[in-house]
Motif scaffolding. Structure first.
Motif, PDB file in Angstrom:
ATOM      1  N   GLY A  19      27.279  35.604  -5.836  1.00 43.76           N
ATOM      2  CA  GLY A  19      26.284  34.895  -5.037  1.00 43.76           C
ATOM      3  C   GLY A  19      25.026  35.811  -4.811  1.00 43.76           C
ATOM      4  O   GLY A  19      25.127  36.809  -5.012  1.00 43.76           O
ATOM      5  N   VAL A  23      18.806  32.534  -4.686  1.00 39.65           N
ATOM      6  CA  VAL A  23      18.919  32.281  -5.992  1.00 39.65           C
ATOM      7  C   VAL A  23      20.011  31.339  -6.666  1.00 39.65           C
ATOM      8  O   VAL A  23      19.711  30.671  -7.020  1.00 39.65           O
ATOM      9  CB  VAL A  23      19.236  33.827  -6.745  1.00 39.65           C
ATOM     10  N   ASN A  70      29.955  31.011  -2.380  1.00 42.23           N
ATOM     11  CA  ASN A  70      29.999  32.512  -1.868  1.00 42.23           C
ATOM     12  C   ASN A  70      29.650  32.434  -0.304  1.00 42.23           C
ATOM     13  O   ASN A  70      28.729  31.732   0.274  1.00 42.23           O
ATOM     14  CB  ASN A  70      28.675  33.439  -2.312  1.00 42.23           C
ATOM     15  N   GLU A  98      33.991  32.868  -3.268  1.00 39.65           N
ATOM     16  CA  GLU A  98      33.801  34.220  -3.420  1.00 39.65           C
ATOM     17  C   GLU A  98      33.365  34.738  -1.837  1.00 39.65           C
ATOM     18  O   GLU A  98      32.441  34.427  -1.194  1.00 39.65           O
ATOM     19  CB  GLU A  98      32.459  34.507  -4.545  1.00 39.65           C
ATOM     20  N   ALA A 100      32.368  37.895   0.723  1.00 37.97           N
ATOM     21  CA  ALA A 100      32.060  39.324   0.629  1.00 37.97           C
ATOM     22  C   ALA A 100      31.697  39.690   1.949  1.00 37.97           C
ATOM     23  O   ALA A 100      31.685  38.848   3.181  1.00 37.97           O
ATOM     24  CB  ALA A 100      30.523  39.323  -0.447  1.00 37.97           C
ATOM     25  N   LYS A 121      34.879  40.359  -2.961  1.00 37.64           N
ATOM     26  CA  LYS A 121      33.948  41.383  -3.437  1.00 37.64           C
ATOM     27  C   LYS A 121      34.049  42.647  -2.595  1.00 37.64           C
ATOM     28  O   LYS A 121      33.789  42.519  -1.550  1.00 37.64           O
ATOM     29  CB  LYS A 121      32.462  40.981  -3.398  1.00 37.64           C
ATOM     30  N   ASP A 142      32.835  45.978  -7.148  1.00 39.19           N
ATOM     31  CA  ASP A 142      31.388  46.239  -7.189  1.00 39.19           C
ATOM     32  C   ASP A 142      31.001  47.717  -7.329  1.00 39.19           C
ATOM     33  O   ASP A 142      31.197  48.148  -6.213  1.00 39.19           O
ATOM     34  CB  ASP A 142      30.856  45.306  -5.906  1.00 39.19           C
ATOM     35  N   CYS A 146      25.625  48.300  -8.636  1.00 42.33           N
ATOM     36  CA  CYS A 146      25.292  47.189  -8.509  1.00 42.33           C
ATOM     37  C   CYS A 146      24.053  46.773  -7.774  1.00 42.33           C
ATOM     38  O   CYS A 146      23.369  47.779  -6.764  1.00 42.33           O
ATOM     39  CB  CYS A 146      26.401  46.531  -7.600  1.00 42.33           C
ATOM     40  N   SER A 175      32.102  44.124 -11.311  1.00 43.61           N
ATOM     41  CA  SER A 175      30.825  43.803 -10.923  1.00 43.61           C
ATOM     42  C   SER A 175      29.934  44.923 -10.955  1.00 43.61           C
ATOM     43  O   SER A 175      30.212  46.081 -10.362  1.00 43.61           O
ATOM     44  CB  SER A 175      31.028  43.162  -9.591  1.00 43.61           C
ATOM     45  N   ASN A 196      31.523  39.912 -13.327  1.00 42.11           N
ATOM     46  CA  ASN A 196      30.620  39.100 -12.360  1.00 42.11           C
ATOM     47  C   ASN A 196      29.202  39.818 -12.531  1.00 42.11           C
ATOM     48  O   ASN A 196      28.838  41.063 -12.521  1.00 42.11           O
ATOM     49  CB  ASN A 196      30.977  39.685 -11.130  1.00 42.11           C
ATOM     50  N   TYR A 271      13.153  37.373   1.740  1.00 41.49           N
ATOM     51  CA  TYR A 271      13.534  36.553   0.380  1.00 41.49           C
ATOM     52  C   TYR A 271      12.811  35.165   0.008  1.00 41.49           C
ATOM     53  O   TYR A 271      12.507  35.145  -1.282  1.00 41.49           O
ATOM     54  CB  TYR A 271      15.258  36.144   0.277  1.00 41.49           C
ATOM     55  N   VAL A 290      20.945  47.900 -13.824  1.00 41.12           N
ATOM     56  CA  VAL A 290      21.067  47.066 -14.943  1.00 41.12           C
ATOM     57  C   VAL A 290      19.802  46.336 -15.304  1.00 41.12           C
ATOM     58  O   VAL A 290      19.628  45.903 -16.535  1.00 41.12           O
ATOM     59  CB  VAL A 290      22.165  45.867 -14.931  1.00 41.12           C
TER      60      VAL A 290
HETATM   61  C1  LIG Z   1      18.836  39.195  -5.607  1.00 40.88           C
HETATM   62  C2  LIG Z   1      20.157  39.412  -5.039  1.00 40.88           C
HETATM   63  C3  LIG Z   1      20.979  38.856  -3.945  1.00 40.88           C
HETATM   64  C4  LIG Z   1      22.089  38.956  -3.647  1.00 40.88           C
HETATM   65  N1  LIG Z   1      22.779  38.186  -2.630  1.00 40.88           N
HETATM   66  C5  LIG Z   1      24.023  38.468  -2.276  1.00 40.88           C
HETATM   67  C6  LIG Z   1      24.584  37.630  -1.206  1.00 40.88           C
HETATM   68  O1  LIG Z   1      24.105  37.128  -0.300  1.00 40.88           O
HETATM   69  N2  LIG Z   1      25.958  37.716  -0.935  1.00 40.88           N
HETATM   70  C7  LIG Z   1      26.817  38.469  -1.891  1.00 40.88           C
HETATM   71  O2  LIG Z   1      28.073  38.485  -1.634  1.00 40.88           O
HETATM   72  N3  LIG Z   1      26.051  39.118  -2.868  1.00 40.88           N
HETATM   73  C8  LIG Z   1      24.897  39.155  -3.303  1.00 40.88           C
HETATM   74  N4  LIG Z   1      24.339  39.714  -4.313  1.00 40.88           N
HETATM   75  C9  LIG Z   1      25.332  40.712  -5.031  1.00 40.88           C
HETATM   76  C10 LIG Z   1      25.679  39.770  -6.265  1.00 40.88           C
HETATM   77  O3  LIG Z   1      26.419  38.868  -6.007  1.00 40.88           O
HETATM   78  C11 LIG Z   1      26.441  40.719  -7.349  1.00 40.88           C
HETATM   79  O4  LIG Z   1      27.661  41.509  -6.618  1.00 40.88           O
HETATM   80  C12 LIG Z   1      25.341  42.015  -7.923  1.00 40.88           C
HETATM   81  O5  LIG Z   1      24.288  41.740  -8.166  1.00 40.88           O
HETATM   82  C13 LIG Z   1      26.219  42.656  -9.031  1.00 40.88           C
HETATM   83  O6  LIG Z   1      25.482  43.586  -9.598  1.00 40.88           O
HETATM   84  P1  LIG Z   1      24.328  43.364 -10.746  1.00 40.88           P
HETATM   85  O7  LIG Z   1      22.977  43.086 -10.080  1.00 40.88           O
HETATM   86  O8  LIG Z   1      24.354  44.712 -11.207  1.00 40.88           O
HETATM   87  O9  LIG Z   1      24.847  42.470 -11.722  1.00 40.88           O
HETATM   88  C14 LIG Z   1      22.837  39.764  -4.715  1.00 40.88           C
HETATM   89  C15 LIG Z   1      22.468  40.380  -5.596  1.00 40.88           C
HETATM   90  C16 LIG Z   1      21.203  40.051  -5.746  1.00 40.88           C
HETATM   91  C17 LIG Z   1      20.498  41.148  -7.118  1.00 40.88           C
END
Ligand SMILES: Cc1cc2nc3c(=O)[nH]c(=O)nc-3n(C[C@H](O)[C@H](O)[C@H](O)COP(=O)(O)O)c2cc1C
Length: 325
Positions: A19, A23, A70, A98, A100, A121, A142, A146, A175, A196, A271, A290
Motif C-alpha cells: 500500500g 500511489v 491496504n 494488507e 499496517a 506488515k 519490513d 524500507c 519487504s 513486497n 502527498y 532501494v
Molecule cells: C510513497 C510511499 C507511500 C507509502 N504509504 C504507505 C501506506 O499508506 N501504508 C502502508 O502500510 N505502507 C506504506 N508504504 C510502505 C510500502 O507499502 C512498503 O512497505 C515499503 O515501501 C517497502 O519498502 P521499499 O520502498 O524499500 O520497497 C509507503 C511507501 C512509499 C514509498
C-alpha cells in the motif's frame, strides 16, 4: 514460481505491491495484478468508504485477477471510518487485505468470516509473532531499509528475515529494499515466500504519479534517504529534499521538545502536491534506500517479468552451478 504466498493469494508470481499513500490507486493495483503479482489499493488515500468502494469497482474493471486493499491503522485520536472501509472491502469482494500500523485484531473476525486473507506488515519479530498469535494469515516483514515507517528497532533485512524465519509458523514476505531478481532470490534464501515492494513500483510507467516523482527516484542513490520524526517515535524514511532538511533542522534545534505541530508544514497533507502536482520540495515523502538500485521506468509487466527471469536465471545458472558436482 509456486510458494506458500502464491498459493494463499492465488497469484502467479510471489510479488506484492505494498500500500502506498497517493500511489496505490486502481491503475497501480490493476497493473501489478495483471502482470501476475498482487496489486494493492491504499484504503486511506480514498477519503471515504464510498470512494474506496468506487475505487475497488474501477480496479475490477481493469483486471479480472486478484487484488487487495491496504488498511493502515493510524495512532490518531479522530480515527478514519474504519468500519465503513471494512464494509466496502467485504462488499467489494476483496480477498486479501494488507494491514499496517496498529494491531488489526479487532477487524480480523469480520474479514475472516468474509473469506479474506490478512497479511499484516511488521517491522520486528516481536510484532510478527503477535500478528501470528492474533490469527493473521501471513506477515510482510519490513526491514530498516524500507521506504515509509521502519519502526524504531533499526534491524535490516539480512538479520530480520532469518530471525522471522526462526520464529514464525505462518508464511511471510520480505519487504524493504526489494528491487530485482537478486532481491527475490535472497529473500527466498532467507526464508521468505516472496517479496513486497513499494518504491520500485513507483518508478513504473503505470504508476499514477507525476513524472517528477519517478525521475526523482531514478536520480536518487542509496545515500539520499533520511529518517524523520524519530523524536516523535513515528520514524519515517523519506527522500531528502529542502523540506526534509528544514524538518531535520527543527528536530535538531527543538530536541526532545519537538511536537507534531512544529513540523505540520513539512508532513501534513503534502502527498497530493508531491504525487499529483510533482512539487518535489513540498514536503517529506516516503522513499526507500532501494532508490539506489532503480535506474529505469519500465512498465509493470516488464519489471515483473524481468524480476522473475533474473531470479530463475540466478537459481538455475549461478546457484545450481555452484553446487553441481
Ligand atoms: C510513497 C510511499 C507511500 C507509502 N504509504 C504507505 C501506506 O499508506 N501504508 C502502508 O502500510 N505502507 C506504506 N508504504 C510502505 C510500502 O507499502 C512498503 O512497505 C515499503 O515501501 C517497502 O519498502 P521499499 O520502498 O524499500 O520497497 C509507503 C511507501 C512509499 C514509498
Amino acid at each position: 514460481m509456486k510458494t506458500k504466498i502464491t498459493e494463499m493469494f492465488g497469484i502467479e508470481h510471489p510479488i506484492i505491491q505494498g500500500g502506498m499513500h497517493f500511489v496505490g490507486f486502481a491503475e497501480m493495483a490493476a497493473a501489478v495484478s495483471n502482470a501476475g503479482g498482487l496489486g494493492i489499493i491504499t484504503g486511506l488515500t480514498l477519503r471515504t468508504a464510498d470512494a474506496l468502494a468506487n475505487e475497488i469497482r474501477r480496479c475490477r474493471e481493469m483486471t479480472d485477477k486478484p487484488f487487495g486493499v491496504n488498511l493502515t491503522f493510524l495512532p490518531v485520536l479522530s480515527a478514519p471510518d474504519y468500519p465503513g472501509y471494512i464494509r466496502a472491502i467485504i462488499e467489494g469482494g476483496i480477498k486479501v487485505v494488507e494491514t499496517a500500523g496498529n494491531n488489526p485484531q479487532k477487524w480480523l473476525p469480520a474479514l475472516h468470516e468474509a473469506g479474506i486473507k490478512v497479511i499484516h506488515k511488521c517491522t520486528s519479530v516481536r510484532h510478527s509473532l503477535k500478528a501470528e498469535a492474533i490469527g493473521c494469515d501471513a506477515v510482510s516483514v519490513d526491514g530498516f531499509e524500507c521506504g515509509g515507517h521502519p519502526g524504531e528497532d533499526d534491524v535490516p533485512n539480512f538479520i530480520l528475515l532469518p530471525r522471522a524465519a526462526e520464529e514464525l509458523k505462518i508464511p511471510f514476505v520480505a519487504s524493504g529494499g526489494m528491487a530485482d531478481g537478486r532481491s527475490l532470490v535472497a529473500a527466498l534464501a532467507l526464508g521468505a515466500e516472496g517479496i513486497n515492494m513499494g518504491t520500485r513500483f513507483i518508478a513504473t510507467r503505470e504508476a499514477p504519479v507525476h513524472e517528477n516523482v519517478k525521475q526523482a527516484i531514478v536520480a536518487a542513490s542509496e545515500l539520499d534517504t533520511r529518517l524523520v520524526m524519530r523524536p516523535l517515535r513515528n520514524t519515517e524514511r523519506v527522500l531528502r529534499n529542502d523540506a526534509v532538511d528544514r524538518l531535520l533542522e527543527k528536530e535538531r534545534t527543538l530536541g526532545s521538545n519537538l511536537k507534531f505541530e512544529d513540523i505540520v508544514a513539512e508532513v501534513a497533507g503534502v502527498y497530493p502536491r508531491i504525487m499529483q502536482e510533482g512539487a518535489m520540495d513540498a514536503g517529506a515523502w516516503s522513499c526507500g534506500m532501494v532508490a539506489g538500485l532503480i535506474h529505469d521506468i519500465p512498465s509493470v509487466k516488464e519489471l515483473i517479468d524481468r524480476i522473475m527471469g533474473e531470479a530463475e536465471a540466478i537459481i538455475r545458472d549461478r546457484l545450481a552451478g555452484l553446487v553441481a558436482a
